[in-house]
Design a protein around this motif. Sequence first.
Motif, PDB file in Angstrom:
ATOM      1  N   ASP A  98       0.673  -1.170   0.131  1.00 36.84           N
ATOM      2  CA  ASP A  98      -0.147  -0.047   0.141  1.00 36.84           C
ATOM      3  C   ASP A  98       0.989   1.145   0.056  1.00 36.84           C
ATOM      4  OD1 ASP A  98       0.853   0.811   2.914  1.00 36.84           O
ATOM      5  OD2 ASP A  98      -1.116  -0.159   3.782  1.00 36.84           O
ATOM      6  N   ILE A 104      -4.485  -4.639  -4.266  1.00 37.33           N
ATOM      7  CA  ILE A 104      -5.475  -3.498  -3.575  1.00 37.33           C
ATOM      8  C   ILE A 104      -6.019  -2.661  -4.652  1.00 37.33           C
ATOM      9  CG2 ILE A 104      -5.266  -1.468  -2.111  1.00 37.33           C
ATOM     10  CD1 ILE A 104      -2.778  -2.940  -0.721  1.00 37.33           C
ATOM     11  N   ARG A 118      -9.821   0.305  -1.820  1.00 39.21           N
ATOM     12  CA  ARG A 118      -9.052  -0.060  -0.571  1.00 39.21           C
ATOM     13  C   ARG A 118      -9.746  -1.257  -0.081  1.00 39.21           C
ATOM     14  NH1 ARG A 118      -8.842   2.051   4.282  1.00 39.21           N
ATOM     15  NH2 ARG A 118      -6.682   1.480   4.363  1.00 39.21           N
ATOM     16  N   LYS A 121      -8.458   1.486   8.600  1.00 38.26           N
ATOM     17  CA  LYS A 121      -7.598   2.631   8.710  1.00 38.26           C
ATOM     18  C   LYS A 121      -6.192   2.152   9.194  1.00 38.26           C
ATOM     19  CE  LYS A 121     -11.062   6.318   8.544  1.00 38.26           C
ATOM     20  NZ  LYS A 121     -11.423   7.433   9.313  1.00 38.26           N
ATOM     21  N   GLN A 165      -3.342   3.582   0.762  1.00 39.06           N
ATOM     22  CA  GLN A 165      -4.289   3.391  -0.480  1.00 39.06           C
ATOM     23  C   GLN A 165      -3.390   2.632  -1.500  1.00 39.06           C
ATOM     24  OE1 GLN A 165      -7.101   5.227  -0.427  1.00 39.06           O
ATOM     25  NE2 GLN A 165      -6.607   6.145   1.585  1.00 39.06           N
TER      26      GLN A 165
END
Length: 381
Positions: free
Chosen positions: A290, A331, A335, A367, A376
Amino acid sequence: MAISRRIFLKAFTAMTMAKVAMVRAAGAQTALKLALTSPWMANQVAITRHNRLFLGLPRYSAEYATPSLARQAEDGSVEPFPGNSWNTWKPGDDGREAFVYLNSVHVFDDETVWCVDQGSLSAGVFGEQYSIPAPGVQKIVQLDANSGEILRILRFDDHILPTGAQMNDLRFHGSLMYISDSGLGGIIIHDLQSGKTVRRLSGLAVVKASNKTPPTMLAHVKGGKTFHPPNSDMIEITADGKWLYWAAPTGPLYRVETQYLLDTTRSDAEVATHVEAVYDNNFSGGCSMDSEGNVYFSETVTHNITVWSPTGQIAVLVSDPRLVRPDGSFISQQRKLYIPVKQPVKSKGSTAKTEQVFHIYLVDLPKSIDGIPLGQAVTGV
């Protein structure tokens, strides 16, 4: 680098295992959801920002014909993509203009589909004659995600792909394409703008599989009595393009600043002195990264997706018995972490039903997990 590698493994293995034991004791952190089913085994998944989903389909069985690339239709079904001769190759056919064995399927910011075709099949399943790619068959193919038009085919010469080399996966940063070689071990860098290609770290210790014993379950999958783990296999690049990461399934996870790889005045031996071993991962079939630089490992035996943070923290994102040999995750822009699993292909001679269904799962990324901020998608911009 051999000395520093041993020091790393000895010094950090105990600490790593202790951390992993702690996070596993906490149990699964997120829920696993079924994303879709496929009539063919998938080892790779990729999704455009508009949720066009693609699957990479490995040829693991000589009994069942399979396309190599598929796309999910609007009704949820999975169809060969593109629907033409690229997906109808069979042993004995010319593979220059067809998919032989896709090992990687990925979508980047340009919203096209990039495929790595290794051009060869498992000797234990299909025979020795198909285990070495014919000239020009090992290639990288770019397709339009909507029409299936072939936009680009990249083939490399013997200098970049010497005998025994096997392209495995690729990542982008800007115009630079980074490709892992899991055959001999190495990193290939191709500049789409200039057309120049270089091969780095070829055959050095930092791109070789460790001597961990691989899971015994994998010998049967490849049709042999033993399984020889590939070398530098998984590959990721940070969102800012500063760090390139790679790992063999047996580990460890390595990284190096791309400035050293791109400096052609430096020898491979000199570049290797800047390579860092940062994590001794469990045997893993694939991974993703990410925008925070976290690496999500698809662990082959544990049924876990384990997150390693650049801070050194480790957490189990999800643990579920349905994660049977999870592989190349992805990903999405929304998300969501998509995870293909490679359930064993049943033999037609078995008592089980010959009709098979294979699953692709997803996890909505929180998160953070255990204090690790999760980011992200990395799109290669």
